[in-house]
Enzyme design. Structure first.
Site, PDB file in Angstrom:
ATOM      1  N   ASP A   1      38.073  49.038  40.296  1.00 10.68           N
ATOM      2  CA  ASP A   1      39.331  49.754  40.088  1.00 10.68           C
ATOM      3  C   ASP A   1      39.579  49.922  38.587  1.00 10.68           C
ATOM      4  O   ASP A   1      39.866  51.016  38.088  1.00 10.68           O
ATOM      5  CB  ASP A   1      40.454  48.917  40.741  1.00 10.68           C
ATOM      6  CG  ASP A   1      41.750  49.668  40.897  1.00 10.68           C
ATOM      7  OD1 ASP A   1      41.819  50.841  40.484  1.00 10.68           O
ATOM      8  OD2 ASP A   1      42.702  49.083  41.433  1.00 10.68           O
TER       9      ASP A   1
ATOM     10  N   ASP B   1      33.814  41.169  31.624  1.00  9.86           N
ATOM     11  CA  ASP B   1      34.415  41.350  30.293  1.00  9.86           C
ATOM     12  C   ASP B   1      33.387  41.895  29.301  1.00  9.86           C
ATOM     13  O   ASP B   1      33.687  42.803  28.514  1.00  9.86           O
ATOM     14  CB  ASP B   1      35.076  40.049  29.786  1.00  9.86           C
ATOM     15  CG  ASP B   1      34.295  38.794  30.149  1.00  9.86           C
ATOM     16  OD1 ASP B   1      33.578  38.818  31.166  1.00  9.86           O
ATOM     17  OD2 ASP B   1      34.378  37.792  29.424  1.00  9.86           O
TER      18      ASP B   1
ATOM     19  N   TYR C   1      42.419  42.978  47.750  1.00  6.53           N
ATOM     20  CA  TYR C   1      43.195  44.112  48.276  1.00  6.53           C
ATOM     21  C   TYR C   1      43.651  43.926  49.723  1.00  6.53           C
ATOM     22  O   TYR C   1      44.276  44.809  50.285  1.00  6.53           O
ATOM     23  CB  TYR C   1      42.397  45.414  48.119  1.00  6.53           C
ATOM     24  CG  TYR C   1      42.298  45.826  46.664  1.00  6.53           C
ATOM     25  CD1 TYR C   1      43.062  46.856  46.155  1.00  6.53           C
ATOM     26  CD2 TYR C   1      41.480  45.126  45.786  1.00  6.53           C
ATOM     27  CE1 TYR C   1      42.996  47.206  44.821  1.00  6.53           C
ATOM     28  CE2 TYR C   1      41.403  45.460  44.446  1.00  6.53           C
ATOM     29  CZ  TYR C   1      42.162  46.500  43.965  1.00  6.53           C
ATOM     30  OH  TYR C   1      42.114  46.830  42.636  1.00  6.53           O
TER      31      TYR C   1
ATOM     32  N   LYS D   1      32.028  38.230  37.896  1.00  9.10           N
ATOM     33  CA  LYS D   1      32.548  37.130  37.069  1.00  9.10           C
ATOM     34  C   LYS D   1      32.083  35.823  37.721  1.00  9.10           C
ATOM     35  O   LYS D   1      32.870  34.912  38.004  1.00  9.10           O
ATOM     36  CB  LYS D   1      34.088  37.228  37.008  1.00  9.10           C
ATOM     37  CG  LYS D   1      34.759  36.317  36.033  1.00  9.10           C
ATOM     38  CD  LYS D   1      34.728  36.795  34.592  1.00  9.10           C
ATOM     39  CE  LYS D   1      35.332  35.772  33.670  1.00  9.10           C
ATOM     40  NZ  LYS D   1      35.135  36.078  32.241  1.00  9.10           N
TER      41      LYS D   1
END
Ligand code: NAI
Length: 334
Positions: A229, A205, A125, A172
């Site tokens: 988010d 995931d 971001y 991740k």
């Protein structure tokens, strides 16, 4: 003198309508708050002021707590987002979103009750992006140990203070071994300081799949900015959508409670908006202020109202914003 002094930003679009609805309910719950109205938003821009005037930022920093209705980001070159301005100026590094199924609002995921801690300042971001060659784009993902540490610590502190049993880190790190590896290692180091709270981790995931297959297993989730988010909107959908999704942006010196949704200009001024998300943000604020009883009373009255079938149009009912608020207030007065 009132027991609590709290900043209030009434917002743009549907902001003033849902703020009035929330004030009606809080008054009926007899919560002793002195509201300090602050200016921010489009009305300031129209008068040639910054979208968040310096006095408003200073007052929030001084009182340390605020309830904020949505603010519109003006369209046009050079326009700054008032929400991003507040987050940056007050260093509100933790976006905290409770996700809970409400009685009277049936969904596919009954019994959902979790809280997401999303890091609010780092990750992709920073808008550090460039074309490395005419056909290759780079975006930098920036993760710091300090940023990871404070969001993980905030999640564990919250879990301890609110009787939550488990904190799950979502990452991740199997692919981004360096950046997400730093996040995961920092999480594990912080977790060791909280032996009373169970700690585990999930790849993002797998976490998404678990949220729709084993949602009652999760309690507090802590994650980086981008995953947070996405996960928080997924979770908002699990319990009824934008109209009922509350949140807070918190830092070390200030906590600003606000609905997830925006100023909904398409329905502004029509007395149709659902005030539930802002109301649940206000009850989240009451817990922060130690007013746990008032929080439970208001949420009970909200659920009783929904169970009676009194709902705003976004939830399939026909109640106006003000009638819905009045119905909750009547439950509280009964
Ligand atoms: P939005 O969340 O305002 O609206 C999206 C859709 O959801 C619209 O159809 C709207 O009518 C509906 N909706 C939203 N809240 C609702 C409620 N309480 N009750 C019933 N229906 C509701 O998103 P949009 O249209 O993308 O943004 C509008 C403005 O809000 C923009 O200027 C945006 O920058 C700003 N915004 C501000 C936020 C904040 O202050 N935290 C967060 C998100 C957007």
């Amino acid at each position: 003198m009132a027991q609590h002094k709290v900043c209030l930003i009434r917002g743009d679009g549907i902001g003033p309508e849902i703020t009035q609805a929330v004030l009606t309910v809080l008054e009926a719950a007899k919560v002793d708050i002195e509201w300090v109205d602050l200016e921010a938003g489009l009305a300031c821009v129209e008068r040639g002021l910054p979208i968040v005037p310096e006095e408003s930022i200073q007052k929030l920093a001084e009182l340390g707590v605020g309830l904020k209705a949505p603010l519109t980001t003006p369209i046009g070159k050079g326009s700054v987002s008032p929400n991003v301005t507040l987050r940056k100026r007050l260093d509100l590094y933790a976006c905290v979103r409770p996700v809970r199924s409400l009685r009277g609002l049936p969904t596919l995921f009954p019994g959902t009750d979790l809280v997401i801690f999303r890091e609010n300042t780092e990750d992709v971001y920073g808008q550090v992006e460039y074309m490395a060659t005419p056909t290759v784009a780079y975006t930098l993902k920036i993760i710091t140990e300090g940023g990871c540490e404070r969001i993980c610590r905030a999640a564990f502190e919250y879990a301890r203070a609110n009787g939550r049993r488990r904190v799950t880190a979502v990452h991740k790190a199997n692919i981004m071994k360096i950046a997400d590896g730093l996040f995961l290692r920092t999480f594990q180091r912080v977790a060791a300081e909280y032996p009373d709270i169970e700690a585990n981790d999930r790849i993002v995931d797998a976490q998404c799949m678990h949220l729709v297959t084993r949602w009652t297993e999760y309690d507090v989730l802590v994650t980086e900015n981008l995953y947070g988010d996405i996960l928080s909107d997924l979770c908002a959908g699990m319990v009824g959508g934008l109209g009922v999704a509350p949140g807070a942006n918190m830092g070390t010196k200030c906590a600003l409670f606000e609905a997830v949704h925006g100023s909904a200009p398409d329905i502004a001024g029509q007395n149709r908006a659902n005030p539930t998300a802002l109301l649940l943000s206000a009850t989240q604020m009451l817990a922060h202020l130690g007013e746990h009883r008032a929080k439970a009373d208001i949420e009970g009255a909200l659920e009783a109202t929904l169970e009676r079938g009194v709902k705003t149009t976004d939830l399939g009912g026909d109640a106006t914003t003000s009638a819905f608020a009045e119905a909750i207030a009547s439950e509280l007065r009964a």
